[in-house]
Design a protein around this motif. Structure first.
Motif, mmCIF file in Angstrom:
data_model
loop_
_atom_site.group_PDB
_atom_site.id
_atom_site.type_symbol
_atom_site.label_atom_id
_atom_site.label_comp_id
_atom_site.label_asym_id
_atom_site.label_seq_id
_atom_site.Cartn_x
_atom_site.Cartn_y
_atom_site.Cartn_z
ATOM 1 N N THR A 283 36.188 40.368 41.139
ATOM 2 C CA THR A 283 35.652 39.663 42.310
ATOM 3 C C THR A 283 36.747 39.197 43.255
ATOM 4 O O THR A 283 36.456 38.642 44.315
ATOM 5 C CB THR A 283 34.834 38.440 41.861
ATOM 6 N N SER A 284 38.011 39.390 42.890
ATOM 7 C CA SER A 284 39.121 38.981 43.740
ATOM 8 C C SER A 284 39.335 40.013 44.845
ATOM 9 O O SER A 284 38.855 41.150 44.752
ATOM 10 C CB SER A 284 40.398 38.848 42.914
ATOM 11 N N PRO A 285 40.065 39.659 45.910
ATOM 12 C CA PRO A 285 40.335 40.633 46.980
ATOM 13 C C PRO A 285 40.998 41.905 46.458
ATOM 14 O O PRO A 285 40.648 43.007 46.876
ATOM 15 C CB PRO A 285 41.260 39.854 47.918
ATOM 16 N N ALA A 286 41.940 41.750 45.519
ATOM 17 C CA ALA A 286 42.627 42.928 44.971
ATOM 18 C C ALA A 286 41.699 43.777 44.127
ATOM 19 O O ALA A 286 41.902 44.981 43.979
ATOM 20 C CB ALA A 286 43.839 42.492 44.149
ATOM 21 N N GLN A 288 38.592 44.294 44.865
ATOM 22 C CA GLN A 288 37.550 44.868 45.710
ATOM 23 C C GLN A 288 38.088 45.759 46.819
ATOM 24 O O GLN A 288 37.339 46.549 47.382
ATOM 25 C CB GLN A 288 36.717 43.740 46.328
ATOM 26 N N ASP A 289 39.379 45.641 47.118
ATOM 27 C CA ASP A 289 39.962 46.401 48.218
ATOM 28 C C ASP A 289 41.194 47.138 47.718
ATOM 29 O O ASP A 289 42.139 46.504 47.226
ATOM 30 C CB ASP A 289 40.331 45.453 49.369
ATOM 31 N N VAL A 292 44.549 46.014 49.276
ATOM 32 C CA VAL A 292 45.019 44.725 48.775
ATOM 33 C C VAL A 292 45.575 44.879 47.365
ATOM 34 O O VAL A 292 46.594 44.290 47.006
ATOM 35 C CB VAL A 292 43.883 43.682 48.796
ATOM 36 N N TRP A 293 44.886 45.702 46.551
ATOM 37 C CA TRP A 293 45.390 46.007 45.195
ATOM 38 C C TRP A 293 46.809 46.587 45.276
ATOM 39 O O TRP A 293 47.707 46.161 44.545
ATOM 40 C CB TRP A 293 44.454 46.981 44.497
ATOM 41 N N GLU A 296 49.382 43.930 46.250
ATOM 42 C CA GLU A 296 49.597 42.947 45.185
ATOM 43 C C GLU A 296 50.406 43.541 44.038
ATOM 44 O O GLU A 296 51.315 42.904 43.499
ATOM 45 C CB GLU A 296 48.257 42.406 44.665
#
Length: 319
Positions: A283-286, A288-289, A292-293, A296
């Motif tokens: 559920t974190s930005p990383a 889901q995207d 962003v993953w 990070e």
């Protein structure tokens, strides 16, 4: 749970073929100790609780990482199978496909997981015959790769005679959980699996291991491993190579010399994602995207590459 606790398993389980990550293998080891401590000699349905604090104590990581690792292992253990052999009533070899656990659970906020071994596993860890492998938990606490741990267990099976029999290359690959597409060339296999595992064992346990290769023509077809006991050798810290200070291993386990473009390729690699998707919440930005993953993971690789020890980091450039 003391570091002096003994890990005991039937040789049939020690010789089994399976693919599993390091954390899941450690969970199995802790659960084996817990099962024997509970005296479940025939209780198939026994539930064994592994606390994040115990994992942290034995394997040297912070509590948050311990729980995340256990949660990830819990999810993968349920899908893991192993292939082992025994004899039927007529003495014929029987090949069995079994699962390690019939249930695996984790407590959100409770700091523990629970596993219930499959019915085939119980006899292989409790009702031990004269054919079994045994070692102290503290022996493997600083082994940071699954290959080093599995090879160590192979060595312990033959510890009393200080050498293994010839192990065919295909059998060794199966016992180490190496898939057909991995380390196809012998040079890759020796450099990135055998040599690294032997160095790690020699640097982190009180034995020294070596191997001999056997050829048919030009092809290496089998290996024999040799064991020496170092009575005065104390347990060392994790080898410098995992932290990027050992020049011999630095090309395999550090990000030194890699460009941002190469780090991005590593972070996008499907195998890298599969190995480390447990590090972020879905559920974190990383989670889901993908962009962003990637960012990070690049930052984490630069900050502390030692946490990415599922396999040599630069190997992800080769997939």
């Amino acid at each position: 749970m003391s570091d002096n606790k003994l890990v005991s398993k039937a040789n049939a389980l020690n010789e089994a073929a399976y693919t599993i990550n390091l954390v899941a293998q450690r969970v199995i080891i802790l659960a084996i100790i817990e099962a024997r401590d509970q005296g479940v000699m025939s209780k198939v349905g026994g539930v064994h609780r592994i606390k994040a604090s115990d994992y942290q104590k034995h394997f040297g990581c912070d509590k948050t990482t311990s729980y995340r690792s256990l949660k990830s292992a819990c999810e993968s253990l349920y899908e893991s199978e192993f292939v082992w052999t025994d004899k039927d009533a007529r003495g014929n070899t029987k090949v069995n496909h079994s699962r390690f656990v019939q249930r695996a659970s984790y407590s959100e906020g409770g700091g523990y997981i629970e596993v219930m071994f499959g019915s085939d596993v119980i006899p292989l860890i409790t009702r031990l015959s004269e054919k079994y492998t045994e070692y102290e938990l503290k022996q493997i606490k600083d082994l940071s790769s699954i290959y080093a741990l599995r090879i160590f267990e192979i060595l312990m099976q033959w510890f009393s005679v200080r050498k293994t029999p010839k192990i065919k290359i295909e059998d060794l690959r199966a016992r180490l959980g190496i898939e057909d597409h991995q380390y196809k060339t012998m040079g890759n296999f020796k450099k990135r699996v055998l040599d690294h595992a032997i160095r790690e064992i020699n640097d982190n346990t009180n034995i020294t291991a070596s191997y001999e290769q056997h050829k048919e023509g030009r092809n290496i077809v089998a290996f024999t491993f040799y064991i020496k006991v170092n009575k005065d050798k104390s347990q060392k810290k994790k080898i410098d190579g995992l932290l990027g200070t050992n020049a011999e291993n630095g090309d395999l386990f550090t990000v030194k010399g890699l460009s941002d473009k190469q780090l991005g390729r590593i972070a996008r690699n499907p195998q890298f994602i599969a190995d480390y998707n447990h590090l972020v919440s879905s559920t974190s930005p990383a989670g889901q995207d993908t962009k962003v993953w990637e960012l990070e993971m690049m930052n984490r690789l630069k900050k502390d590459a030692s946490q990415f020890n599922r396999r040599p980091i630069q190997e992800y450039l080769d997939y």
